[in-house]
Scaffold this active site. Structure first.
Site, mmCIF file in Angstrom:
data_model
loop_
_atom_site.group_PDB
_atom_site.id
_atom_site.type_symbol
_atom_site.label_atom_id
_atom_site.label_comp_id
_atom_site.label_asym_id
_atom_site.label_seq_id
_atom_site.Cartn_x
_atom_site.Cartn_y
_atom_site.Cartn_z
ATOM 1 N N ASP A 282 60.592 19.487 29.951
ATOM 2 C CA ASP A 282 60.335 20.676 30.753
ATOM 3 C C ASP A 282 61.543 20.960 31.636
ATOM 4 O OD1 ASP A 282 57.786 20.704 29.698
ATOM 5 O OD2 ASP A 282 56.809 20.958 31.645
ATOM 6 N N ASP B 13 50.599 22.750 22.803
ATOM 7 C CA ASP B 13 51.296 21.785 23.648
ATOM 8 C C ASP B 13 50.579 20.435 23.646
ATOM 9 O OD1 ASP B 13 53.160 20.820 25.444
ATOM 10 O OD2 ASP B 13 52.747 22.312 27.001
#
Length: 588
Positions: A397, A338
């Site tokens: 997200d 990430d």
């Protein structure tokens, strides 16, 4: 498709037809010269809206009015602290006169896109005052010797009025140019993040593993992997040491997951280093520097300054190799990496390479260290990652909240789902699309049942990865049924229509399933709508439905007559993808 080779600086007129443009840069000076931002060409444009794409996973991909001012979303913290996450060109990106689109852009009947990003960052800029689109590459100071010539990444121009077909064609051309083979897939799993965030602990992990195992055995839900997310590590950069919540260490995490019969997965941000980590305290020479020679802040998170690793530094690459080799030895076989943009931020590096070259070098080291394990990218520059990851997050997200603003970069289920739709064409051409996690619980959420169903059904219709992120003790029969029904929607051949409508309501046609074709209407708006099915969707699926009423923030599925089909796994000749081939009886 006709190809044109152009020496940069020569007079050039863009052909009004499908074509491939190959630009060459030649140093005609008598001394070494460095090159930064280069404009390839500029064209006048007279449109009301443009289909734009941001450079990395979390950024928007959508059709926007040309009046949009993106700069206002990044004027203040916390989004201001993340400006380098959303662009390596902050001055251009933040100019309210500009609309910037990375890698590809569409307007009117024209689509343009770069097929690679291996050296330069390539992008398009619509200027509101000039009403024109300029095509750029940034070489970030790459040096050429006198007479030296380099070929820049190719640009394709496509003409047509059906954006979905142009996107699919572009996706296949990128796959061909990069010689991609995206056979590897892994579908159903569990992630700790969206229930526990950084509060995950060893007992909660083990509890969820037990429930997942029971659901697999008693309900037949095919969970395959369990991935621990942020919250286990000592610090951002100190990945092999766990904090006090995980006294059994990484070995204990792996043991609890694998003994239950699941693939063990782990999250880390391998190119990011916090100001409190041992790496920062001991190896500041490993970090990307600013113009003053000090470590450059890539972003701010976890209430800390976060820096980017210099991936041109051999010591850093050796550390990366050792890190992932050890994680693989411990027993992890699924890696979610990430905040990858921090390895591609502009800045000073040990070697004279572009940020894109450095980023790809770092990814290659990870890829080689983990071998055949599954590699999922996130927060990643998209086109430079092609060919180096097995899966990719393709949206912001998600969140247990549904917010109407579709431009804001903050976590939001609506924004995340929008990108699942608009970047659908990347799936199985570039990698496995990760739509982000399904939140199916009935507690600790502001998502209604219809919102949860909408997100899950759309992700499945597009055959994306299916990753659940709940305290499994909070998932009732409604949640489990949504998941089971979703899995029945997978593995067809999807196409998305209505990509450029003003309202966020999408028509998804899916064909080639043994239980028949279907059309899904996904309404992301907060009002009930009556939708006329496009003729092209009817042709794609063979379904003759006309007008469908769809409740707000919900989904409706229209099916054709169920047929009994035979199935065979074949490889397509046009783009080399593995697909299921279905046929009626002996009509093959």
């Amino acid at each position: 498709m006709e190809r044109y080779r152009v020496i940069l600086g020569e007079r050039f007129t863009l052909p009004n037809k499908d074509c491939l443009l190959q630009f060459e840069l030649v140093n005609l000076e008598n001394t070494k010269k460095s090159y930064r931002l280069l404009k390839l060409f500029e064209i006048p444009v007279n449109v009301d809206k443009i289909f734009l794409n941001n450079w990395q996973s979390w950024g928007s991909c959508d059709s926007f009015p040309i009046t949009l001012d993106i700069s206002k979303y990044f004027e203040n913290p916390p989004s201001k602290d993340f400006i380098l996450a959303f662009t390596p060109e902050p001055k251009i990106f933040s100019n309210p006169e500009n609309l910037m689109s990375d890698y590809f852009i569409a307007y009117g009947d024209t689509f343009m896109g770069f097929l690679k990003s291996e050296v330069s960052h390539n992008f398009f800029v619509y200027n509101k005052n000039k009403k024109s689109i300029s095509v750029y590459v940034d070489l970030f100071g790459k040096e050429l010797e006198p007479g030296e010539k380099i070929t820049l990444e190719p640009v394709i121009v496509l003409k047509g009025n059906e954006l979905e077909k142009l996107l699919e064609t572009y996706g296949s051309l990128v796959a061909d140019e990069n010689k991609l083979n995206s056979d590897k897939e892994i579908r159903v799993g569990w992630c700790s993040w969206y229930q526990y965030f950084t509060n995950i602990n060893y007992d909660e992990l083990k509890k969820n593993v037990r429930i997942l195992k029971k659901l697999r055995e008693e309900k037949g839900i095919p969970y395959r992997f369990v991935q621990i997310d942020d919250g286990y590590q000592k610090d951002i950069g100190d990945w092999l040491k766990t904090n006090s919540k995980f006294p059994e260490g990484l070995n204990g995490i792996v043991k609890s997951i694998k003994e239950a019969g699941f693939i063990a997965g782990i999250w880390l941000a391998p190119f990011s280093i916090s100001e409190t980590s041992s790496i920062f305290l001991e190896h500041q020479d490993w970090l990307v520097k600013n113009e003053n020679g000090a470590p450059k802040i890539a972003f701010r998170n976890w209430e800390k300054n976060i820096y980017g690793l210099d991936l041109s530094n051999e010591e850093v690459l050796n550390w990366l190799k050792d890190l992932f080799t050890e994680l693989k030895r411990i027993g992890f076989d699924y890696f979610k990496i990430d905040f990858l943009f921090s390895g591609a931020i502009p800045g000073e590096r040990k070697k004279k390479v572009s940020p894109i070259e450095a980023y790809r070098t770092g990814l290659k080291v990870i890829r080689e260290a983990i071998g055949s394990s599954f590699l999922l990218g996130c927060g990643a520059p998209l086109l430079p990652s092609v060919g180096l990851v097995d899966g990719m997050r393709i949206g912001a997200d998600t969140s247990p909240n549904w917010i109407e603003d579709i431009v804001s970069p903050f976590p939001n289920a609506k924004v995340a789902l929008r990108n699942v739709v608009t970047r659908y064409f990347m799936h199985k051409r570039w990698w496995n699309n990760d739509p982000d996690c399904l939140l199916l619980r009935g507690k600790d959420t502001n998502l209604s049942k219809s919102m949860r169903r909408l997100y899950s059904y759309v992700s499945a219709a597009l055959s994306n990865m299916i990753i659940e992120s709940d305290d499994m003790g909070n998932v009732d029969e409604d949640g489990l049924n949504i998941l089971k029904e979703s899995l029945k929607l997978c593995d067809g051949e999807p196409r998305v229509f209505n990509l450029q409508t003003d309202k966020k309501v999408y028509v998804i046609g899916v064909k080639g399933l043994p239980n028949g074709n279907y059309i899904m209407i996904a309404n992301l708006e907060n009002e009930d709508l009556e939708i006329e099915i496009p003729k092209s969707a009817k042709q794609w699926t063979g379904i003759k439905s006309k007008t469908i009423k769809v409740p707000a923030r919900d989904v409706v599925i229209v099916r054709d007559q169920v047929r009994k089909l035979k199935v065979e796994r074949i490889r397509r000749k046009d783009d080399n993808r593995l697909v299921n081939y279905y046929w009626d009886g002996d009509s093959k």
